[in-house]
Write a protein that holds these residues in place. Structure first.
Motif, short mmCIF file in Angstrom:
data_model
loop_
_atom_site.label_atom_id
_atom_site.label_comp_id
_atom_site.label_asym_id
_atom_site.label_seq_id
_atom_site.Cartn_x
_atom_site.Cartn_y
_atom_site.Cartn_z
N ALA A 3 49.86 37.50 38.84
CA ALA A 3 50.89 36.64 39.44
C ALA A 3 50.71 36.52 40.95
N GLU A 4 50.51 37.64 41.60
CA GLU A 4 50.33 37.61 43.05
C GLU A 4 49.03 36.92 43.44
N ASN A 14 44.56 30.17 49.44
CA ASN A 14 43.76 31.33 49.81
C ASN A 14 42.92 31.77 48.61
N GLN A 15 41.89 31.01 48.32
CA GLN A 15 41.05 31.26 47.15
C GLN A 15 40.31 32.59 47.26
N THR A 16 39.88 32.97 48.45
CA THR A 16 39.15 34.22 48.65
C THR A 16 40.02 35.41 48.27
N PRO A 62 42.43 40.29 29.82
CA PRO A 62 43.76 40.86 29.58
C PRO A 62 44.08 42.10 30.41
N LYS A 63 43.06 42.86 30.78
CA LYS A 63 43.34 44.06 31.57
C LYS A 63 43.70 43.74 33.02
N ALA A 64 43.52 42.50 33.44
CA ALA A 64 43.80 42.11 34.82
C ALA A 64 45.13 41.38 34.98
N SER A 71 41.51 39.70 44.66
CA SER A 71 42.61 40.43 44.01
C SER A 71 42.38 40.55 42.51
N LEU A 72 41.93 39.46 41.89
CA LEU A 72 41.69 39.50 40.44
C LEU A 72 40.51 40.40 40.08
#
Length: 87
Positions: A51-52, A61-63, A44-46, A68-69
């Motif tokens: 969305a991006e 672009n899985q990497t 939840p904190k992420a 990003s997450l």
């Protein structure tokens, strides 16, 4: 050409056109939503950057999606699974 010979050709052309439109249809946004929901449930904190990141995963672009997450607080396992669900 006889009219009776044209009808099957016209129908065949229409069938090919409709079939091509179905194949070329864009993927649904449900993939991004599934990714965002997974992040919301498991990290939840992420959710601020989900969305991006999930969009990056959807376009292949899985990497970038995973990095990003993890940068916004998701574990690597959660990020990998969420990004996989975005495809």
């Amino acid at each position: 050409m006889r009219p009776s010979a044209r009808i099957p050709r016209i129908l065949a052309g229409l069938a090919l056109a409709v079939g091509g439109a179905v194949v070329a249809a864009p993927s649904a946004q449900a993939d991004v939503k599934a990714c965002e929901q997974y992040v919301a449930q498991h990290a939840p904190k992420a959710t601020d950057g989900a969305a991006e990141a999930c969009y990056e995963g959807q376009i292949g672009n899985q990497t970038s999606c995973v990095s990003s997450l993890t940068a916004v607080g998701a574990s690597k396992d959660v990020a990998n699974t969420a990004c996989e669900s975005s495809r």
